[in-house]
Design a protein around this motif. Structure first.
Motif, PDB file in Angstrom:
ATOM      1  N   HIS A  83       0.839  -1.208   0.000  1.00 35.10           N
ATOM      2  CA  HIS A  83       0.000   0.000   0.000  1.00 35.10           C
ATOM      3  C   HIS A  83       0.876   1.262   0.000  1.00 35.10           C
ATOM      4  O   HIS A  83       0.708   2.153  -0.838  1.00 35.10           O
ATOM      5  CB  HIS A  83      -0.920  -0.022   1.230  1.00 35.10           C
ATOM      6  N   GLU A  84       1.806   1.311   0.918  1.00 32.37           N
ATOM      7  CA  GLU A  84       2.635   2.519   1.041  1.00 32.37           C
ATOM      8  C   GLU A  84       3.511   2.732  -0.190  1.00 32.37           C
ATOM      9  O   GLU A  84       3.678   3.852  -0.663  1.00 32.37           O
ATOM     10  CB  GLU A  84       3.494   2.454   2.313  1.00 32.37           C
ATOM     11  N   HIS A  86       1.701   4.443  -2.925  1.00 32.12           N
ATOM     12  CA  HIS A  86       1.715   5.911  -2.782  1.00 32.12           C
ATOM     13  C   HIS A  86       3.017   6.473  -3.352  1.00 32.12           C
ATOM     14  O   HIS A  86       3.014   7.468  -4.072  1.00 32.12           O
ATOM     15  CB  HIS A  86       1.619   6.315  -1.303  1.00 32.12           C
ATOM     16  N   HIS A 140      -6.995   8.155  -1.728  1.00 32.25           N
ATOM     17  CA  HIS A 140      -7.284   6.733  -1.538  1.00 32.25           C
ATOM     18  C   HIS A 140      -8.524   6.359  -2.328  1.00 32.25           C
ATOM     19  O   HIS A 140      -9.235   7.236  -2.812  1.00 32.25           O
ATOM     20  CB  HIS A 140      -7.502   6.429  -0.048  1.00 32.25           C
TER      21      HIS A 140
HETATM   22 ZN    ZN Z   1      -2.500   5.275   2.212  1.00 39.06          ZN
END
Ligand code: ZN
Length: 367
Positions: free
Chosen positions: A131-132, A135, A275
């Protein structure tokens, strides 16, 4: 470092190896991406000891590189993405690494191979890391309430043109594809309207805020704030055949758009907009970029639940399209990586290179 700490750091290392394998099973990285990752106790090192909510991790592009786009506007590109484009790879503003990521060791993590079911209080570190890193690859937006006045704008930056320097609002490349779902208005046209406001860089912050609040552009930014806190108002459009400035049909919203998170009120910097909408995607293959962790679920369980373990893996079909629109070379077929961790596995997966620092400090009472 104690034996337990060493074992934990090894497990963390293996998570990064697996994360790299999943990402490079999805993206064909043409140019190396270096990730500076640190695993440490946010409470001890940063004084971030919140008991209500624990920050699991954070990642961002190490640098955003200004680059003129096809429409003539200068937008900010995450360095990882900039390096994949067919542009000169040496840029004066380029930094050493592409992605900077930190992960909190003050959490009871679940690791592949640990007993099932995972407890509701644990989180699967692999999920958090992928997830990170997504980003860091560019799933990040610039629209924010920068002045804390319930008004959203893109980031303020300076553009220098030889002798003159002009301040204006700048979008990230992610923002270029965001539209208002009810009207089909691209956010980039709203940025253009906001840029009618002349930012005077010699003013103090408060004077600048006052002059913005008195300007005809202020209601536009206030209206954007309203959109930013109203469910299902914004989406990332990945079909360029959809006519702009036309309300989208439910079909189009379902097939051609990734609906973004705009239900948090008040607006939450770094959660809102950047998100995917929780309600829309929690039970789908595109769960990965929800703003919050689904309690008690491992990455594997979320993939099975969304039916994507064999088809797209952690990065669902809509996320794949989004990454393609940003400019990544997305692999046509997805082959689930074989996670085969051996003690001498390398932290490099094709062009994804990790430098991982695992710091597990324990306070010793010495007085
Ligand atoms: Zn996030």
């Amino acid at each position: 470092m104690s034996h337990d700490d060493k074992a934990l750091c090894n497990k963390v290392k293996n998570v990064f190896i697996a994360a790299g394998q999943f990402i490079t099973a999805t993206l064909n990285l043409k140019s190396p991406i270096t990730v500076d990752a640190q695993f440490f106790d946010f409470c001890i090192q940063n004084g971030d000891c919140g008991t209500e909510t624990v920050i699991l991790g954070a990642a961002k592009p190490s640098r955003m590189i200004p680059h003129p786009d096809a429409d003539g506007k200068i937008r900010l590109y995450p360095q990882a993405l900039y390096k994949q484009l067919n542009v000169p790879t040496v840029h004066p503003e380029m930094g050493q690494s592409e992605i900077t990521a930190i992960f909190n060791s003050r959490m009871n993590y679940w690791f592949n191979g640990d007993p099932m079911p995972m407890s509701e209080r644990q989180v699967d570190l692999l999920y958090v890391v992928i997830h990170e890193l997504t980003h860091g690859l560019g799933f990040t937006n610039s629209w924010n309430d920068y002045f804390n006045i319930q008004a959203l704008t893109p980031a303020v930056g300076n553009i220098s043109n030889g002798s003159t320097t002009q301040a204006q609002f700048f979008e990230f490349i992610f923002d270029k594809s965001i539209i208002l779902l009810q009207s089909g208005t691209p956010l980039t046209s709203i940025t253009d309207q906001l840029n009618q406001f002349q930012i005077n860089p010699t003013l103090s912050d408060q004077d600048l805020i006052n002059s913005f609040q008195a300007s005809p552009q202020f209601p536009i930014a206030q209206n954007m704030y309203k959109n930013g806190v109203t469910h299902s108002t914004m989406g990332f459009l990945f079909n360029s055949d959809i006519p702009l400035n036309t309300p989208l049909s439910q079909d189009q919203i379902q097939n051609d758009v990734l609906v973004l998170e705009t239900s948090l009120n008040p607006f939450q910097p770094s959660s809102s907009i950047g998100h995917v909408d929780f309600d829309t995607y929690v039970n789908t293959a595109d769960f990965l970029m929800m703003f919050t962790y689904p309690p008690g679920k491992t990455l594997d369980q979320m993939m099975s639940n969304g039916g994507s373990a064999k088809t797209t893996g952690p990065m669902g079909p809509k996320l794949r399209q989004l990454l393609g629109v940003l400019g990544y070379d997305v692999k046509k077929d997805y082959t689930p990586p074989t996670i085969n961790i051996t003690s001498n596995s390398s932290l490099t997966s094709f062009n994804l290179v990790f430098s991982l620092i695992c710091i597990l400090l324990t306070f010793i009472n010495w007085y």
